[in-house]
Write a protein that holds these residues in place. Structure first.
Motif, PDB file in Angstrom:
ATOM      1  N   ASP A  20      -9.918  16.953  -7.415  1.00  0.00           N
ATOM      2  CA  ASP A  20     -10.342  16.415  -8.713  1.00  0.00           C
ATOM      3  C   ASP A  20      -9.210  15.663  -9.407  1.00  0.00           C
ATOM      4  N   SER A  21      -7.998  16.205  -9.348  1.00  0.00           N
ATOM      5  CA  SER A  21      -6.876  15.526 -10.009  1.00  0.00           C
ATOM      6  C   SER A  21      -6.527  14.220  -9.296  1.00  0.00           C
ATOM      7  N   ARG A  22      -6.606  14.206  -7.955  1.00  0.00           N
ATOM      8  CA  ARG A  22      -6.341  12.960  -7.221  1.00  0.00           C
ATOM      9  C   ARG A  22      -7.414  11.919  -7.508  1.00  0.00           C
ATOM     10  N   PHE A  23      -8.675  12.342  -7.623  1.00  0.00           N
ATOM     11  CA  PHE A  23      -9.761  11.423  -7.948  1.00  0.00           C
ATOM     12  C   PHE A  23      -9.564  10.833  -9.342  1.00  0.00           C
ATOM     13  N   THR A  24      -9.132  11.663 -10.292  1.00  0.00           N
ATOM     14  CA  THR A  24      -8.898  11.182 -11.650  1.00  0.00           C
ATOM     15  C   THR A  24      -7.783  10.137 -11.669  1.00  0.00           C
ATOM     16  N   LYS A  25      -6.695  10.390 -10.941  1.00  0.00           N
ATOM     17  CA  LYS A  25      -5.598   9.412 -10.876  1.00  0.00           C
ATOM     18  C   LYS A  25      -6.084   8.086 -10.289  1.00  0.00           C
ATOM     19  N   TYR A  26      -6.891   8.171  -9.226  1.00  0.00           N
ATOM     20  CA  TYR A  26      -7.413   6.967  -8.578  1.00  0.00           C
ATOM     21  C   TYR A  26      -8.297   6.184  -9.543  1.00  0.00           C
ATOM     22  N   MET A  27      -9.178   6.872 -10.243  1.00  0.00           N
ATOM     23  CA  MET A  27     -10.094   6.177 -11.153  1.00  0.00           C
ATOM     24  C   MET A  27      -9.356   5.545 -12.338  1.00  0.00           C
ATOM     25  N   VAL A  28      -8.319   6.174 -12.836  1.00  0.00           N
ATOM     26  CA  VAL A  28      -7.525   5.586 -13.922  1.00  0.00           C
ATOM     27  C   VAL A  28      -6.862   4.297 -13.433  1.00  0.00           C
ATOM     28  N   ALA A  88      -3.020   2.774  -5.807  1.00  0.00           N
ATOM     29  CA  ALA A  88      -3.974   3.829  -6.161  1.00  0.00           C
ATOM     30  C   ALA A  88      -4.306   4.698  -4.955  1.00  0.00           C
ATOM     31  N   VAL A  89      -4.457   4.088  -3.797  1.00  0.00           N
ATOM     32  CA  VAL A  89      -4.760   4.858  -2.581  1.00  0.00           C
ATOM     33  C   VAL A  89      -3.571   5.739  -2.204  1.00  0.00           C
ATOM     34  N   ILE A  90      -2.369   5.198  -2.326  1.00  0.00           N
ATOM     35  CA  ILE A  90      -1.177   5.996  -2.001  1.00  0.00           C
ATOM     36  C   ILE A  90      -1.056   7.190  -2.941  1.00  0.00           C
ATOM     37  N   VAL A  91      -1.230   6.948  -4.234  1.00  0.00           N
ATOM     38  CA  VAL A  91      -1.130   8.033  -5.213  1.00  0.00           C
ATOM     39  C   VAL A  91      -2.244   9.059  -4.996  1.00  0.00           C
ATOM     40  N   ALA A  92      -3.451   8.598  -4.685  1.00  0.00           N
ATOM     41  CA  ALA A  92      -4.580   9.515  -4.500  1.00  0.00           C
ATOM     42  C   ALA A  92      -4.433  10.361  -3.242  1.00  0.00           C
ATOM     43  N   ASN A  93      -3.756   9.859  -2.227  1.00  0.00           N
ATOM     44  CA  ASN A  93      -3.616  10.618  -0.983  1.00  0.00           C
ATOM     45  C   ASN A  93      -2.467  11.607  -0.995  1.00  0.00           C
ATOM     46  N   VAL A  94      -1.629  11.556  -1.994  1.00  0.00           N
ATOM     47  CA  VAL A  94      -0.509  12.489  -2.088  1.00  0.00           C
ATOM     48  C   VAL A  94      -1.024  13.759  -2.759  1.00  0.00           C
ATOM     49  N   GLY A  95      -1.018  14.859  -2.004  1.00  0.00           N
ATOM     50  CA  GLY A  95      -1.453  16.135  -2.548  1.00  0.00           C
ATOM     51  C   GLY A  95      -0.290  16.881  -3.156  1.00  0.00           C
TER      52      GLY A  95
END
Length: 125
Positions: free
Chosen positions: A22-30, A66-73
């Motif tokens: 959920d947090s990675r999805f939120t970062k991607y959408m922002v 955005a993809v790089i940030v979203a894929n970092v757990g």
């Protein structure tokens, strides 16, 4: 695999996979929202100048970031963990003083199951 006899602390567990997603999805959408704002600003803001190229660069490179940030757990373990072994303090008058501050351990064990006829024999005696 070697198993540990110690209980794992709930505060030392990593973030739940659903919360992490959920947090990675939120970062991607922002970041995608900022990209859309860059597209709109690139077309609407006039007169065109150097900042138009900045908006264009944002619209072009933000999906990659955005993809790089979203894929970092979340890989880092929490910094503070609370030990799960805690002793419940009993009232001083109700229990004897434990030696050398050892925690009070209460063990519960079941009694062995009696045979079906043994219960009737015990009641008659």
């Amino acid at each position: 695999m070697k198993t540990s006899s110690r209980a794992q602390s709930a505060t030392s567990l990593p973030k739940a996979p659903r919360d992490d997603a959920d947090s990675r999805f939120t970062k991607y959408m922002v970041m995608m929202g900022i990209r859309i704002a860059c597209f709109i600003a690139m077309a609407v803001v006039t007169p065109y100048g150097w900042y138009t190229f900045v908006f264009a660069a944002g619209a072009i490179f933000l999906p990659y970031l955005a993809v790089i940030v979203a894929n970092v757990g979340q890989d880092a373990p929490p910094t503070t963990a609370v030990a799960p072994e805690r002793a419940i303090t009993a009232p001083a008058a109700a229990s004897p003083t434990p030696a050398a501050e050892e925690p009070l351990v209460i063990r519960i064990a079941e009694s062995p199951r009696l045979a079906p006829g043994a219960k009737d024999r015990d009641a008659r005696s």
